[in-house]
Design a protein around this motif. Structure first.
Motif, PDB file in Angstrom:
ATOM      1  N   GLU A  32      13.265   7.521  -0.881  1.00 39.10           N
ATOM      2  CA  GLU A  32      12.533   6.882   0.399  1.00 39.10           C
ATOM      3  C   GLU A  32      11.081   6.468  -0.349  1.00 39.10           C
ATOM      4  OE1 GLU A  32      13.422   8.180   4.456  1.00 39.10           O
ATOM      5  OE2 GLU A  32      12.441   9.892   3.566  1.00 39.10           O
ATOM      6  N   PHE A  33      10.676   5.247   0.435  1.00 43.50           N
ATOM      7  CA  PHE A  33       9.114   4.854   0.379  1.00 43.50           C
ATOM      8  C   PHE A  33       8.596   5.132   1.699  1.00 43.50           C
ATOM      9  CE2 PHE A  33       5.203   2.566   0.068  1.00 43.50           C
ATOM     10  CZ  PHE A  33       5.166   2.193  -1.167  1.00 43.50           C
ATOM     11  N   VAL A  34       7.600   6.100   1.676  1.00 47.89           N
ATOM     12  CA  VAL A  34       6.958   6.570   2.872  1.00 47.89           C
ATOM     13  C   VAL A  34       5.455   6.142   2.718  1.00 47.89           C
ATOM     14  CG1 VAL A  34       6.594   8.498   4.612  1.00 47.89           C
ATOM     15  CG2 VAL A  34       8.617   8.253   3.104  1.00 47.89           C
ATOM     16  N   TYR A  35       5.000   5.515   3.889  1.00 48.35           N
ATOM     17  CA  TYR A  35       3.514   5.588   4.212  1.00 48.35           C
ATOM     18  C   TYR A  35       2.900   6.686   4.963  1.00 48.35           C
ATOM     19  CZ  TYR A  35       3.988   0.451   2.908  1.00 48.35           C
ATOM     20  OH  TYR A  35       4.262  -0.650   2.365  1.00 48.35           O
ATOM     21  N   LEU A  36       1.962   7.073   4.608  1.00 50.40           N
ATOM     22  CA  LEU A  36       1.104   7.973   5.499  1.00 50.40           C
ATOM     23  C   LEU A  36      -0.155   7.352   5.801  1.00 50.40           C
ATOM     24  CD1 LEU A  36       0.617  11.068   6.462  1.00 50.40           C
ATOM     25  CD2 LEU A  36      -0.534  11.366   4.209  1.00 50.40           C
ATOM     26  N   ILE A  37      -0.367   7.042   7.297  1.00 43.77           N
ATOM     27  CA  ILE A  37      -1.617   6.256   7.842  1.00 43.77           C
ATOM     28  C   ILE A  37      -2.443   7.170   8.603  1.00 43.77           C
ATOM     29  CG2 ILE A  37      -0.490   4.004   7.464  1.00 43.77           C
ATOM     30  CD1 ILE A  37       0.155   4.339  10.637  1.00 43.77           C
ATOM     31  N   GLY A  38      -3.418   6.651   8.776  1.00 38.16           N
ATOM     32  CA  GLY A  38      -4.572   7.302   9.831  1.00 38.16           C
ATOM     33  C   GLY A  38      -5.911   6.978   9.353  1.00 38.16           C
ATOM     34  N   LYS A  39      -6.694   7.229  10.309  1.00 36.38           N
ATOM     35  CA  LYS A  39      -8.346   7.040  10.112  1.00 36.38           C
ATOM     36  C   LYS A  39      -8.730   7.727   9.059  1.00 36.38           C
ATOM     37  CE  LYS A  39      -9.083   6.064  15.278  1.00 36.38           C
ATOM     38  NZ  LYS A  39      -7.775   6.709  15.525  1.00 36.38           N
ATOM     39  N   THR A  40      -9.782   7.221   8.507  1.00 34.98           N
ATOM     40  CA  THR A  40     -10.585   8.249   7.662  1.00 34.98           C
ATOM     41  C   THR A  40     -11.138   9.495   8.486  1.00 34.98           C
ATOM     42  OG1 THR A  40     -11.543   6.421   6.660  1.00 34.98           O
ATOM     43  CG2 THR A  40     -12.632   8.324   5.946  1.00 34.98           C
ATOM     44  N   GLY A  41     -10.745  10.626   7.690  1.00 37.56           N
ATOM     45  CA  GLY A  41     -11.145  12.043   8.299  1.00 37.56           C
ATOM     46  C   GLY A  41      -9.933  12.544   9.409  1.00 37.56           C
ATOM     47  N   SER A  42      -8.820  11.713   9.276  1.00 40.33           N
ATOM     48  CA  SER A  42      -7.599  12.369   9.803  1.00 40.33           C
ATOM     49  C   SER A  42      -6.935  13.457   9.410  1.00 40.33           C
ATOM     50  CB  SER A  42      -6.784  11.121  10.353  1.00 40.33           C
ATOM     51  OG  SER A  42      -6.337  10.422   9.375  1.00 40.33           O
ATOM     52  N   GLY A  43      -7.232  13.672   8.027  1.00 40.23           N
ATOM     53  CA  GLY A  43      -6.661  14.548   7.270  1.00 40.23           C
ATOM     54  C   GLY A  43      -5.742  14.210   6.199  1.00 40.23           C
ATOM     55  N   LYS A  44      -5.543  12.849   6.113  1.00 36.33           N
ATOM     56  CA  LYS A  44      -4.598  12.300   4.929  1.00 36.33           C
ATOM     57  C   LYS A  44      -4.737  12.922   3.628  1.00 36.33           C
ATOM     58  CE  LYS A  44      -5.522   8.014   4.922  1.00 36.33           C
ATOM     59  NZ  LYS A  44      -6.524   7.682   6.004  1.00 36.33           N
ATOM     60  N   SER A  45      -6.137  13.006   3.211  1.00 35.36           N
ATOM     61  CA  SER A  45      -6.264  13.567   1.854  1.00 35.36           C
ATOM     62  C   SER A  45      -5.817  15.113   1.794  1.00 35.36           C
ATOM     63  CB  SER A  45      -7.730  13.366   1.404  1.00 35.36           C
ATOM     64  OG  SER A  45      -7.691  11.995   0.823  1.00 35.36           O
ATOM     65  N   SER A  46      -6.377  15.912   2.993  1.00 36.37           N
ATOM     66  CA  SER A  46      -5.888  17.161   2.750  1.00 36.37           C
ATOM     67  C   SER A  46      -4.453  17.551   2.814  1.00 36.37           C
ATOM     68  CB  SER A  46      -6.664  17.937   4.152  1.00 36.37           C
ATOM     69  OG  SER A  46      -8.078  17.833   4.163  1.00 36.37           O
ATOM     70  N   ASN A 188       9.891   2.263  -6.977  1.00 36.68           N
ATOM     71  CA  ASN A 188      10.537   2.748  -5.907  1.00 36.68           C
ATOM     72  C   ASN A 188      11.932   2.246  -5.780  1.00 36.68           C
ATOM     73  OD1 ASN A 188      11.537   2.154  -2.513  1.00 36.68           O
ATOM     74  ND2 ASN A 188      11.156   4.181  -3.211  1.00 36.68           N
ATOM     75  N   LYS A 189      12.422   1.243  -6.405  1.00 36.72           N
ATOM     76  CA  LYS A 189      13.736   0.355  -6.434  1.00 36.72           C
ATOM     77  C   LYS A 189      14.630   1.112  -7.423  1.00 36.72           C
ATOM     78  CE  LYS A 189      13.141  -4.357  -4.745  1.00 36.72           C
ATOM     79  NZ  LYS A 189      11.884  -5.161  -5.121  1.00 36.72           N
ATOM     80  N   THR A 190      13.935   1.614  -8.377  1.00 42.14           N
ATOM     81  CA  THR A 190      14.525   2.496  -9.659  1.00 42.14           C
ATOM     82  C   THR A 190      15.054   3.940  -8.883  1.00 42.14           C
ATOM     83  OG1 THR A 190      12.597   3.556 -10.642  1.00 42.14           O
ATOM     84  CG2 THR A 190      13.084   1.374 -11.314  1.00 42.14           C
ATOM     85  N   GLY A 191      14.775   4.035  -7.901  1.00 39.20           N
ATOM     86  CA  GLY A 191      15.410   5.240  -7.098  1.00 39.20           C
ATOM     87  C   GLY A 191      14.228   6.437  -7.164  1.00 39.20           C
ATOM     88  N   ARG A 192      13.054   6.125  -7.285  1.00 38.95           N
ATOM     89  CA  ARG A 192      11.934   7.216  -7.240  1.00 38.95           C
ATOM     90  C   ARG A 192      11.315   7.234  -5.975  1.00 38.95           C
ATOM     91  NH1 ARG A 192      10.024   8.544 -12.495  1.00 38.95           N
ATOM     92  NH2 ARG A 192      10.822   6.880 -13.864  1.00 38.95           N
ATOM     93  N   THR A 193      10.975   8.266  -5.410  1.00 37.88           N
ATOM     94  CA  THR A 193      10.559   8.368  -4.013  1.00 37.88           C
ATOM     95  C   THR A 193       8.812   8.445  -4.295  1.00 37.88           C
ATOM     96  OG1 THR A 193      12.169  10.091  -3.957  1.00 37.88           O
ATOM     97  CG2 THR A 193      10.709  10.168  -2.105  1.00 37.88           C
ATOM     98  N   ILE A 194       8.484   7.870  -3.256  1.00 36.31           N
ATOM     99  CA  ILE A 194       6.808   7.506  -3.162  1.00 36.31           C
ATOM    100  C   ILE A 194       6.488   7.752  -1.864  1.00 36.31           C
ATOM    101  CG2 ILE A 194       5.063   5.851  -3.091  1.00 36.31           C
ATOM    102  CD1 ILE A 194       7.022   4.414  -5.263  1.00 36.31           C
ATOM    103  N   LEU A 195       5.433   8.611  -1.818  1.00 32.84           N
ATOM    104  CA  LEU A 195       4.721   8.972  -0.604  1.00 32.84           C
ATOM    105  C   LEU A 195       3.368   8.443  -0.713  1.00 32.84           C
ATOM    106  CD1 LEU A 195       4.256  10.099   2.354  1.00 32.84           C
ATOM    107  CD2 LEU A 195       3.794  12.334   1.196  1.00 32.84           C
ATOM    108  N   MET A 196       2.848   7.257  -0.138  1.00 35.97           N
ATOM    109  CA  MET A 196       1.630   6.475  -0.369  1.00 35.97           C
ATOM    110  C   MET A 196       0.428   6.735   1.033  1.00 35.97           C
ATOM    111  SD  MET A 196       1.140   2.472  -0.982  1.00 35.97           S
ATOM    112  CE  MET A 196      -0.191   1.612  -0.477  1.00 35.97           C
TER     113      MET A 196
END
Length: 227
Positions: A32-46, A188-196
């Motif tokens: 899968e290719f999955v995005y993680l979105i959210g405002k600055t300070g919403s906890g993405k980096s944590s 990602n097309k080579t089958g690797r999973t990415i969370l960005m």
């Protein structure tokens, strides 16, 4: 069904004593290719730091690339990180050595011994990100986009099961962001999973994919409305 690459159940994310996110349950499947979105300070980096065990998982259950984050002993953290490719916003290249030696440093640090194999591997990953001729250059001689490609190449060195990209286009202009995104798409097309993790909504519109959102101390899937 293949095991999820990442599976969280009732997880809470803490920065020291402060709970940043709670009640997270999600699965990321292989490829899968999955995005993680959210405002600055919403906890993405944590959230990302918890996944690569920079922050301990104190509450809930989490498994990532076969490791149990809840019971992970400190000595196994390097083994976990070997199975993850981590791409940071600020490249984190070592300024005192050229690109080849930057990558060599990572291979040595993760237990590679055979210099022939190391050279071959470095050439392979540079080729994958379109930087095959740049191994002798120093980081300061490269543009931001080129440095980020090198950072992606570095993340690929140990053939990771999951790539965690934390705002990989955060320091890049829109055109360069698209170029870096194309590299990630190819990988990602080579089958690797990415969370960005990203706050670049233009990229998400251009390359729609499964999207998780950090908001109000929660992480949940956002259903993209079809154009």
């Amino acid at each position: 069904m293949a095991e999820p690459v990442l599976s969280l159940k009732d997880v809470a994310v803490f920065q020291k004593e402060n709970m940043v996110l709670n009640d997270i349950s999600l699965d990321v499947k292989p490829g899968e290719f999955v995005y993680l979105i959210g405002k600055t300070g919403s906890g993405k980096s944590s959230f990302m730091k918890t996944l690569y065990a920079d922050l301990p998982l104190k509450q809930g259950n989490g498994r990532i690339v076969g490791f149990n984050l809840k019971t992970l002993p400190e000595k196994d953290i390097p083994h976990l990180r070997r199975k993850l490719g981590i791409v940071f916003q600020d490249f984190k290249l070592l300024p005192d050595r050229n690109i080849h030696n930057n990558l060599l440093f990572v291979l040595r640090a993760t237990g590679w011994k055979d210099s022939g194999k190391m050279d071959t591997r470095i050439e392979e990953v540079l080729d994958k990100v379109g930087m095959k001729t740049k191994g002798f250059k120093f980081p300061h001689e490269l543009s931001g986009g080129e440095q980020q490609r090198i950072a992606i190449a570095r993340a690929l060195l140990n053939d990771p099961e999951l790539i965690l990209a934390d705002e990989p286009t955060g320091n890049l202009d829109p055109q360069t962001s698209v170029e870096v995104m194309k590299v990630l798409q190819e990988i990602n097309k080579t089958g690797r999973t990415i969370l960005m993790a990203t706050h670049d909504y233009a990229l998400i519109l251009k390359y729609p994919s499964k999207t998780l959102k950090c908001d109000g101390n929660k992480v949940f899937e956002v259903i993209q409305k079809a154009g």
